[in-house]
Write a protein that holds these residues in place. Sequence first.
Motif, PDB file in Angstrom:
ATOM      1  N   ALA A   1     110.148  47.475  15.346  1.00 42.00           N
ATOM      2  CA  ALA A   1     109.478  46.357  16.025  1.00 42.00           C
ATOM      3  C   ALA A   1     108.955  46.837  17.369  1.00 42.00           C
ATOM      4  O   ALA A   1     109.697  47.406  18.159  1.00 42.00           O
ATOM      5  CB  ALA A   1     110.463  45.206  16.212  1.00 42.00           C
ATOM      6  N   LYS A   2     107.656  46.625  17.604  1.00 36.21           N
ATOM      7  CA  LYS A   2     107.023  47.058  18.864  1.00 36.21           C
ATOM      8  C   LYS A   2     107.743  46.475  20.080  1.00 36.21           C
ATOM      9  O   LYS A   2     108.292  45.385  20.010  1.00 36.21           O
ATOM     10  CB  LYS A   2     105.573  46.553  18.906  1.00 36.21           C
ATOM     11  CG  LYS A   2     104.613  47.337  18.069  1.00 36.21           C
ATOM     12  CD  LYS A   2     103.218  46.728  18.168  1.00 36.21           C
ATOM     13  CE  LYS A   2     102.246  47.465  17.270  1.00 36.21           C
ATOM     14  NZ  LYS A   2     100.959  46.788  17.205  1.00 36.21           N
TER      15      LYS A   2
ATOM     16  N   LYS B   1     104.300  44.779  14.341  1.00 32.40           N
ATOM     17  CA  LYS B   1     104.589  43.500  14.985  1.00 32.40           C
ATOM     18  C   LYS B   1     105.974  43.076  14.487  1.00 32.40           C
ATOM     19  O   LYS B   1     106.244  43.178  13.280  1.00 32.40           O
ATOM     20  CB  LYS B   1     103.520  42.489  14.559  1.00 32.40           C
ATOM     21  CG  LYS B   1     103.476  41.258  15.408  1.00 32.40           C
ATOM     22  CD  LYS B   1     102.345  40.347  14.990  1.00 32.40           C
ATOM     23  CE  LYS B   1     102.500  39.034  15.744  1.00 32.40           C
ATOM     24  NZ  LYS B   1     101.608  38.009  15.287  1.00 32.40           N
ATOM     25  N   PRO B   2     106.862  42.615  15.371  1.00 30.09           N
ATOM     26  CA  PRO B   2     108.229  42.289  14.935  1.00 30.09           C
ATOM     27  C   PRO B   2     108.312  41.462  13.653  1.00 30.09           C
ATOM     28  O   PRO B   2     109.093  41.773  12.753  1.00 30.09           O
ATOM     29  CB  PRO B   2     108.810  41.527  16.129  1.00 30.09           C
ATOM     30  CG  PRO B   2     108.090  42.110  17.305  1.00 30.09           C
ATOM     31  CD  PRO B   2     106.696  42.411  16.822  1.00 30.09           C
ATOM     32  N   SER B   3     107.472  40.427  13.532  1.00 26.68           N
ATOM     33  CA  SER B   3     107.555  39.558  12.349  1.00 26.68           C
ATOM     34  C   SER B   3     107.097  40.253  11.064  1.00 26.68           C
ATOM     35  O   SER B   3     107.359  39.776   9.961  1.00 26.68           O
ATOM     36  CB  SER B   3     106.747  38.277  12.557  1.00 26.68           C
ATOM     37  OG  SER B   3     105.406  38.597  12.857  1.00 26.68           O
ATOM     38  N   ASP B   4     106.402  41.403  11.205  1.00 30.20           N
ATOM     39  CA  ASP B   4     105.947  42.149  10.022  1.00 30.20           C
ATOM     40  C   ASP B   4     106.981  43.160   9.516  1.00 30.20           C
ATOM     41  O   ASP B   4     106.881  43.618   8.375  1.00 30.20           O
ATOM     42  CB  ASP B   4     104.636  42.896  10.322  1.00 30.20           C
ATOM     43  CG  ASP B   4     103.450  41.951  10.485  1.00 30.20           C
ATOM     44  OD1 ASP B   4     103.551  40.799  10.004  1.00 30.20           O
ATOM     45  OD2 ASP B   4     102.444  42.354  11.088  1.00 30.20           O
ATOM     46  N   VAL B   5     107.943  43.515  10.361  1.00 35.77           N
ATOM     47  CA  VAL B   5     108.927  44.544   9.960  1.00 35.77           C
ATOM     48  C   VAL B   5     109.642  44.181   8.654  1.00 35.77           C
ATOM     49  O   VAL B   5     109.685  44.990   7.722  1.00 35.77           O
ATOM     50  CB  VAL B   5     109.931  44.839  11.107  1.00 35.77           C
ATOM     51  CG1 VAL B   5     111.092  45.717  10.609  1.00 35.77           C
ATOM     52  CG2 VAL B   5     109.226  45.540  12.260  1.00 35.77           C
TER      53      VAL B   5
ATOM     54  N   GLY C   1     114.196  49.274   8.492  1.00 33.58           N
ATOM     55  CA  GLY C   1     113.512  48.575   9.572  1.00 33.58           C
ATOM     56  C   GLY C   1     114.480  48.229  10.682  1.00 33.58           C
ATOM     57  O   GLY C   1     115.681  48.071  10.434  1.00 33.58           O
TER      58      GLY C   1
ATOM     59  N   ALA D   1     114.679  45.302  13.619  1.00 34.64           N
ATOM     60  CA  ALA D   1     114.060  44.079  14.145  1.00 34.64           C
ATOM     61  C   ALA D   1     115.145  43.156  14.670  1.00 34.64           C
ATOM     62  O   ALA D   1     116.334  43.340  14.375  1.00 34.64           O
ATOM     63  CB  ALA D   1     113.265  43.379  13.047  1.00 34.64           C
TER      64      ALA D   1
ATOM     65  N   THR E   1     113.903  37.364  13.907  1.00 40.03           N
ATOM     66  CA  THR E   1     112.812  37.671  12.968  1.00 40.03           C
ATOM     67  C   THR E   1     113.326  37.679  11.534  1.00 40.03           C
ATOM     68  O   THR E   1     112.686  37.159  10.627  1.00 40.03           O
ATOM     69  CB  THR E   1     112.209  39.062  13.299  1.00 40.03           C
ATOM     70  OG1 THR E   1     111.809  39.046  14.669  1.00 40.03           O
ATOM     71  CG2 THR E   1     111.026  39.386  12.434  1.00 40.03           C
TER      72      THR E   1
END
Length: 212
Positions: free
Chosen positions: A9-10, A54-58, A70, A72, A76
């Motif tokens: 997560a960025k 993007k955190p929600s994409d991890v 992953g 995160a 999330t």
Amino acid sequence: MKYLTFALAKGRLANKSLDLFEKCGINMEEMRDPDTRKLIFTNEELKIRMFLAKPSDVPTYVDYGAADIGIAGKDTLLEEGRKLYEVLDLGFGKCRMCVCGPQEAAQYLRHHQMIRVASKYPNIAKNYFYNVKHQTVEIIKLNGSVELAPIVGLSEVIVDIVETGSTLRENGLKVLEEICPLSARVVVNPVSMKMENERIMKLIKELKELTR
């Protein structure tokens, strides 16, 4: 040997994760360069690839097998609700998911009244009010500053992440109920866990030692 792929997560979580990986002997110095245009970073020696998302994409990348592992926030993971193995709490990025609002809103929670709840996390809010509290509410999804919602009358309360609580205090709001503690977690794709069990478990063990 195939590459083990990590989705990070960025932001702050990525930097802390990279610090941990370095202690495990996994160096990804290039990832720290703010000017880099690269999307995927590779350690050829260890056959490891990493990318920032993007955190929600991890959880999505891990669920579909585009990443084996992953890192995160628990917020999330709860919001996305994907079927992943959560294998380790890294213990950093600690905060809480809470129901917040003005003090007078506490009575609506106590008496299970029909209220509006604003949140960036509609699934977490829905699960808490419907399955834990058994209170019928209307959930309003917001993307920006949710603290604004009770102040302008959009909702009675909000469900949001609380770190220090200073933003709440500055806006006359307070924590009314705590939903759950949050922190950075390591998740693994179930298929990857079977196929690369030895490599993944070795890494998890090393990370566990470092986070004790």
